[in-house]
Design a protein around this motif. Structure first.
Motif, PDB file in Angstrom:
ATOM      1  N   GLU A 122      63.697 -55.990  30.437  1.00  0.00           N
ATOM      2  CA  GLU A 122      63.488 -56.317  31.843  1.00  0.00           C
ATOM      3  C   GLU A 122      62.178 -57.083  32.032  1.00  0.00           C
ATOM      4  O   GLU A 122      62.139 -58.081  32.751  1.00  0.00           O
ATOM      5  CB  GLU A 122      63.482 -55.047  32.692  1.00  0.00           C
ATOM      6  N   GLN A 123      61.133 -56.637  31.366  1.00  0.00           N
ATOM      7  CA  GLN A 123      59.844 -57.332  31.455  1.00  0.00           C
ATOM      8  C   GLN A 123      59.940 -58.722  30.821  1.00  0.00           C
ATOM      9  O   GLN A 123      59.429 -59.705  31.369  1.00  0.00           O
ATOM     10  CB  GLN A 123      58.752 -56.520  30.770  1.00  0.00           C
ATOM     11  N   GLU A 124      60.609 -58.812  29.684  1.00  0.00           N
ATOM     12  CA  GLU A 124      60.775 -60.095  29.007  1.00  0.00           C
ATOM     13  C   GLU A 124      61.582 -61.059  29.873  1.00  0.00           C
ATOM     14  O   GLU A 124      61.289 -62.263  29.923  1.00  0.00           O
ATOM     15  CB  GLU A 124      61.455 -59.903  27.654  1.00  0.00           C
ATOM     16  N   MET A 125      62.582 -60.565  30.589  1.00  0.00           N
ATOM     17  CA  MET A 125      63.414 -61.422  31.417  1.00  0.00           C
ATOM     18  C   MET A 125      62.590 -62.081  32.515  1.00  0.00           C
ATOM     19  O   MET A 125      62.789 -63.261  32.831  1.00  0.00           O
ATOM     20  CB  MET A 125      64.589 -60.630  32.012  1.00  0.00           C
ATOM     21  N   GLU A 126      61.646 -61.355  33.081  1.00  0.00           N
ATOM     22  CA  GLU A 126      60.755 -61.940  34.101  1.00  0.00           C
ATOM     23  C   GLU A 126      59.966 -63.102  33.498  1.00  0.00           C
ATOM     24  O   GLU A 126      59.814 -64.155  34.127  1.00  0.00           O
ATOM     25  CB  GLU A 126      59.801 -60.876  34.653  1.00  0.00           C
ATOM     26  N   GLN A 127      59.476 -62.934  32.283  1.00  0.00           N
ATOM     27  CA  GLN A 127      58.716 -63.994  31.602  1.00  0.00           C
ATOM     28  C   GLN A 127      59.615 -65.183  31.269  1.00  0.00           C
ATOM     29  O   GLN A 127      59.214 -66.341  31.408  1.00  0.00           O
ATOM     30  CB  GLN A 127      58.062 -63.451  30.329  1.00  0.00           C
ATOM     31  N   ILE A 128      60.826 -64.908  30.836  1.00  0.00           N
ATOM     32  CA  ILE A 128      61.784 -65.969  30.504  1.00  0.00           C
ATOM     33  C   ILE A 128      62.093 -66.792  31.752  1.00  0.00           C
ATOM     34  O   ILE A 128      62.104 -68.028  31.699  1.00  0.00           O
ATOM     35  CB  ILE A 128      63.072 -65.367  29.898  1.00  0.00           C
ATOM     36  N   ILE A 129      62.316 -66.137  32.858  1.00  0.00           N
ATOM     37  CA  ILE A 129      62.625 -66.834  34.107  1.00  0.00           C
ATOM     38  C   ILE A 129      61.471 -67.738  34.520  1.00  0.00           C
ATOM     39  O   ILE A 129      61.672 -68.894  34.903  1.00  0.00           O
ATOM     40  CB  ILE A 129      63.003 -65.822  35.209  1.00  0.00           C
ATOM     41  N   ASP A 130      60.245 -67.241  34.411  1.00  0.00           N
ATOM     42  CA  ASP A 130      59.077 -68.072  34.723  1.00  0.00           C
ATOM     43  C   ASP A 130      59.001 -69.278  33.792  1.00  0.00           C
ATOM     44  O   ASP A 130      58.716 -70.395  34.227  1.00  0.00           O
ATOM     45  CB  ASP A 130      57.785 -67.252  34.613  1.00  0.00           C
ATOM     46  N   SER A 131      59.263 -69.060  32.525  1.00  0.00           N
ATOM     47  CA  SER A 131      59.231 -70.144  31.547  1.00  0.00           C
ATOM     48  C   SER A 131      60.319 -71.179  31.818  1.00  0.00           C
ATOM     49  O   SER A 131      60.092 -72.388  31.717  1.00  0.00           O
ATOM     50  CB  SER A 131      59.361 -69.568  30.138  1.00  0.00           C
ATOM     51  N   ILE A 132      61.513 -70.711  32.172  1.00  0.00           N
ATOM     52  CA  ILE A 132      62.609 -71.621  32.514  1.00  0.00           C
ATOM     53  C   ILE A 132      62.208 -72.491  33.701  1.00  0.00           C
ATOM     54  O   ILE A 132      62.402 -73.713  33.685  1.00  0.00           O
ATOM     55  CB  ILE A 132      63.910 -70.839  32.811  1.00  0.00           C
ATOM     56  N   ARG A 133      61.635 -71.885  34.713  1.00  0.00           N
ATOM     57  CA  ARG A 133      61.203 -72.657  35.893  1.00  0.00           C
ATOM     58  C   ARG A 133      60.209 -73.745  35.496  1.00  0.00           C
ATOM     59  O   ARG A 133      60.277 -74.868  35.995  1.00  0.00           O
ATOM     60  CB  ARG A 133      60.599 -71.726  36.937  1.00  0.00           C
ATOM     61  N   GLY A 134      59.304 -73.412  34.580  1.00  0.00           N
ATOM     62  CA  GLY A 134      58.333 -74.393  34.116  1.00  0.00           C
ATOM     63  C   GLY A 134      58.989 -75.549  33.376  1.00  0.00           C
ATOM     64  O   GLY A 134      58.632 -76.714  33.583  1.00  0.00           O
ATOM     65  N   ILE A 135      59.952 -75.250  32.540  1.00  0.00           N
ATOM     66  CA  ILE A 135      60.629 -76.284  31.755  1.00  0.00           C
ATOM     67  C   ILE A 135      61.443 -77.207  32.652  1.00  0.00           C
ATOM     68  O   ILE A 135      61.346 -78.426  32.552  1.00  0.00           O
ATOM     69  CB  ILE A 135      61.528 -75.646  30.667  1.00  0.00           C
ATOM     70  N   VAL A 136      62.238 -76.636  33.535  1.00  0.00           N
ATOM     71  CA  VAL A 136      63.157 -77.468  34.324  1.00  0.00           C
ATOM     72  C   VAL A 136      62.446 -78.250  35.420  1.00  0.00           C
ATOM     73  O   VAL A 136      62.981 -79.244  35.904  1.00  0.00           O
ATOM     74  CB  VAL A 136      64.338 -76.658  34.890  1.00  0.00           C
ATOM     75  N   SER A 137      61.240 -77.846  35.798  1.00  0.00           N
ATOM     76  CA  SER A 137      60.514 -78.567  36.843  1.00  0.00           C
ATOM     77  C   SER A 137      59.708 -79.744  36.291  1.00  0.00           C
ATOM     78  O   SER A 137      59.136 -80.515  37.061  1.00  0.00           O
ATOM     79  CB  SER A 137      59.603 -77.616  37.618  1.00  0.00           C
ATOM     80  N   ARG A 138      59.687 -79.905  34.981  1.00  0.00           N
ATOM     81  CA  ARG A 138      59.002 -81.052  34.379  1.00  0.00           C
ATOM     82  C   ARG A 138      59.671 -82.348  34.835  1.00  0.00           C
ATOM     83  O   ARG A 138      60.865 -82.365  35.114  1.00  0.00           O
ATOM     84  CB  ARG A 138      59.073 -80.972  32.848  1.00  0.00           C
TER      85      ARG A 138
END
Length: 161
Positions: A122-138
């Motif tokens: 659950e904690q890792e999923m929060e980090q993954i979601i933040d990372s995904i947002r960073g990648i796709v907003s490039r």
């Protein structure tokens, strides 16, 4: 931005593929890998098949005795499919207050693996979601990285021509 299960899968497969998908650069639907995967997904468990769409973010392949089942073509890319399923379990638990287990099914291999969502997941999923947002907003996609799956990827020509 809505994060989907497919985005979580692509995050664990290839960040460039994730960027293309999220930025509406569609794949070649006639790609042999996509056609084969779709065929397996459509023909497996036909007697019990019930796709469930929730909030436009998750598409559950199958509900089987209270378990969420994600159907995959093969176990060669085990982690992306497992993480896609964990995203579904996380979403159901945190957004819908439904706590269930899941399985990744590989029909061609006649294999199923049970998946449980842990507090660490659950904690890792929060980090993954933040990372995904960073990648796709490039504004540009990440640089290509040569991986074993590149040869069968529908985006191959956008990376290696």
């Amino acid at each position: 931005m809505n994060i989907t299960g497919l985005m979580v899968k692509y995050y664990h497969t290839c960040h460039r593929e994730l960027w293309f998908y999220a930025n509406k650069i569609d794949v070649d639907r006639e790609n042999i890998g996509i056609r084969h995967g779709s065929s397996i997904d459509e023909s497996s468990y036909e007697d019990r098949k019930r796709s469930v769409f929730i909030d436009g973010q998750i598409q559950i392949d199958l509900l089987d005795d209270g378990s969420v089942v994600e159907i995959k073509r093969s176990s060669s890319l085990e982690k992306p499919g497992e993480m896609q399923l964990k995203f579904y379990l996380w979403y159901l638990k945190t957004k819908k207050h439904i706590d269930v287990g899941g399985e990744v099914a590989y029909p061609t291999e006649r294999k199923r693996e049970s998946i449980e969502l842990t507090s660490e997941d659950e904690q890792e999923m929060e980090q993954i979601i933040d990372s995904i947002r960073g990648i796709v907003s490039r504004t540009t996609p990440p640089e290509p990285e040569r991986k074993p799956i590149c040869g069968t990827c529908a985006y191959h020509d956008l990376c290696w021509v």
